[in-house]
Motif scaffolding. Structure first.
Motif, PDB file in Angstrom:
ATOM      1  N   ASP A 143      -3.993  10.105  -7.026  1.00 52.93           N
ATOM      2  CA  ASP A 143      -3.378  10.075  -5.694  1.00 52.93           C
ATOM      3  C   ASP A 143      -3.356   8.664  -5.117  1.00 52.93           C
ATOM      4  OD1 ASP A 143      -6.203  10.287  -5.451  1.00 52.93           O
ATOM      5  OD2 ASP A 143      -6.048  11.157  -3.454  1.00 52.93           O
ATOM      6  N   ASN A 144      -4.375   7.872  -5.426  1.00 59.34           N
ATOM      7  CA  ASN A 144      -4.374   6.476  -4.979  1.00 59.34           C
ATOM      8  C   ASN A 144      -3.261   5.681  -5.663  1.00 59.34           C
ATOM      9  OD1 ASN A 144      -6.551   6.799  -3.267  1.00 59.34           O
ATOM     10  ND2 ASN A 144      -8.044   6.054  -4.746  1.00 59.34           N
ATOM     11  N   VAL A 145      -3.055   5.947  -6.943  1.00 56.93           N
ATOM     12  CA  VAL A 145      -2.006   5.250  -7.682  1.00 56.93           C
ATOM     13  C   VAL A 145      -0.646   5.540  -7.055  1.00 56.93           C
ATOM     14  CG1 VAL A 145      -0.795   5.103  -9.901  1.00 56.93           C
ATOM     15  CG2 VAL A 145      -3.292   5.150  -9.846  1.00 56.93           C
ATOM     16  N   GLU A 146      -0.377   6.789  -6.767  1.00 60.40           N
ATOM     17  CA  GLU A 146       0.911   7.143  -6.162  1.00 60.40           C
ATOM     18  C   GLU A 146       1.076   6.512  -4.787  1.00 60.40           C
ATOM     19  OE1 GLU A 146       3.403   8.445  -7.845  1.00 60.40           O
ATOM     20  OE2 GLU A 146       1.977   8.350  -9.498  1.00 60.40           O
ATOM     21  N   GLN A 147       0.007   6.512  -3.996  1.00 59.63           N
ATOM     22  CA  GLN A 147       0.074   5.888  -2.676  1.00 59.63           C
ATOM     23  C   GLN A 147       0.291   4.380  -2.804  1.00 59.63           C
ATOM     24  OE1 GLN A 147      -3.437   6.262  -0.201  1.00 59.63           O
ATOM     25  NE2 GLN A 147      -2.222   5.986   1.653  1.00 59.63           N
ATOM     26  N   MET A 148      -0.378   3.749  -3.756  1.00 60.93           N
ATOM     27  CA  MET A 148      -0.228   2.316  -3.974  1.00 60.93           C
ATOM     28  C   MET A 148       1.201   1.971  -4.365  1.00 60.93           C
ATOM     29  SD  MET A 148      -2.253  -0.168  -6.725  1.00 60.93           S
ATOM     30  CE  MET A 148      -3.127   1.250  -7.266  1.00 60.93           C
ATOM     31  N   LYS A 149       1.762   2.731  -5.289  1.00 61.55           N
ATOM     32  CA  LYS A 149       3.145   2.479  -5.708  1.00 61.55           C
ATOM     33  C   LYS A 149       4.095   2.594  -4.524  1.00 61.55           C
ATOM     34  CE  LYS A 149       2.762   3.955 -10.539  1.00 61.55           C
ATOM     35  NZ  LYS A 149       3.255   4.915 -11.550  1.00 61.55           N
ATOM     36  N   THR A 150       3.898   3.620  -3.720  1.00 60.91           N
ATOM     37  CA  THR A 150       4.746   3.817  -2.538  1.00 60.91           C
ATOM     38  C   THR A 150       4.605   2.654  -1.572  1.00 60.91           C
ATOM     39  OG1 THR A 150       4.617   6.216  -2.746  1.00 60.91           O
ATOM     40  CG2 THR A 150       5.188   5.343  -0.571  1.00 60.91           C
ATOM     41  N   ARG A 151       3.388   2.235  -1.326  1.00 59.15           N
ATOM     42  CA  ARG A 151       3.156   1.134  -0.389  1.00 59.15           C
ATOM     43  C   ARG A 151       3.792  -0.168  -0.884  1.00 59.15           C
ATOM     44  NH1 ARG A 151      -2.749   0.302   0.737  1.00 59.15           N
ATOM     45  NH2 ARG A 151      -1.977  -0.909   2.493  1.00 59.15           N
ATOM     46  N   LEU A 152       3.690  -0.436  -2.173  1.00 62.89           N
ATOM     47  CA  LEU A 152       4.314  -1.646  -2.730  1.00 62.89           C
ATOM     48  C   LEU A 152       5.834  -1.569  -2.619  1.00 62.89           C
ATOM     49  CD1 LEU A 152       2.065  -2.106  -5.882  1.00 62.89           C
ATOM     50  CD2 LEU A 152       2.122  -3.623  -3.881  1.00 62.89           C
ATOM     51  N   LEU A 153       6.384  -0.434  -2.997  1.00 60.14           N
ATOM     52  CA  LEU A 153       7.840  -0.282  -2.983  1.00 60.14           C
ATOM     53  C   LEU A 153       8.403  -0.264  -1.558  1.00 60.14           C
ATOM     54  CD1 LEU A 153       8.228   2.214  -5.925  1.00 60.14           C
ATOM     55  CD2 LEU A 153       8.994  -0.170  -5.861  1.00 60.14           C
ATOM     56  N   ASP A 154       7.603   0.135  -0.588  1.00 64.43           N
ATOM     57  CA  ASP A 154       8.054   0.101   0.809  1.00 64.43           C
ATOM     58  C   ASP A 154       8.347  -1.321   1.283  1.00 64.43           C
ATOM     59  OD1 ASP A 154       7.979   2.832   1.123  1.00 64.43           O
ATOM     60  OD2 ASP A 154       6.074   2.856   2.233  1.00 64.43           O
ATOM     61  N   LEU A 155       7.800  -2.308   0.606  1.00 59.94           N
ATOM     62  CA  LEU A 155       8.020  -3.710   0.980  1.00 59.94           C
ATOM     63  C   LEU A 155       9.268  -4.311   0.329  1.00 59.94           C
ATOM     64  CD1 LEU A 155       4.332  -4.976   0.662  1.00 59.94           C
ATOM     65  CD2 LEU A 155       5.562  -4.385   2.764  1.00 59.94           C
ATOM     66  N   ILE A 156       9.865  -3.585  -0.592  1.00 62.31           N
ATOM     67  CA  ILE A 156      11.002  -4.085  -1.369  1.00 62.31           C
ATOM     68  C   ILE A 156      12.315  -3.688  -0.702  1.00 62.31           C
ATOM     69  CG2 ILE A 156      12.136  -3.977  -3.633  1.00 62.31           C
ATOM     70  CD1 ILE A 156       9.384  -5.360  -3.681  1.00 62.31           C
TER      71      ILE A 156
END
Length: 134
Positions: free
Chosen positions: A84-97
């Protein structure tokens, strides 16, 4: 409401796994102490215990001020044990793109952010492991 749910989840998880995320102020204090050469175009950042991406998000924010979104995100790597942390991390990174770079950035993030035990992940063979697991 979402913040409250997240806070509850973190407290519960902390009790069972001792998981705790580094506060943004401390992350920025540490990043500010790094020499500016650490934020050059081809320098990579790897967090072997990435949690939900607090460090990597702050690194990406800094890199996005100097480099293209694709170049910036391609230099960021993370390993995290909790899915669940991995999915949240990916989302947070992609939100900046920016949206126009989203699809390409998503492929990079999916390759560079992995759910695995960092103690058994062979960092030097990252590319071969990606290929083997696909």
């Amino acid at each position: 409401m979402i913040h409250r749910k997240l806070l509850f989840r973190r407290r519960a998880r902390r009790k069972t796994t001792s998981e705790d995320f580094t506060h943004h102020d401390l992350i920025n204090e540490m990043l500010n102490k790094l020499p500016s050469e650490c934020f050059t175009e081809n320098k990579t950042f790897c967090d072997p215990a990435a949690g939900n991406g607090n460090f990597l998000v702050e690194v990406l924010k800094r890199k996005l001020t100097k480099f293209s979104p694709i170049k910036a995100v391609s230099t960021i790597y993370g390993v995290e044990l909790m899915e669940d942390n991995v999915e949240q991390m990916k989302t947070r990174l992609l939100d900046l793109i920016p949206e126009k770079n989203y699809e390409e950035a998503k492929k990079i993030v999916d390759n560079n952010i992995v759910c695995h035990d960092a103690l058994t992940w062979a960092f030097e063979n990252w590319r071969e492991q990606e290929t083997d697991s696909n």
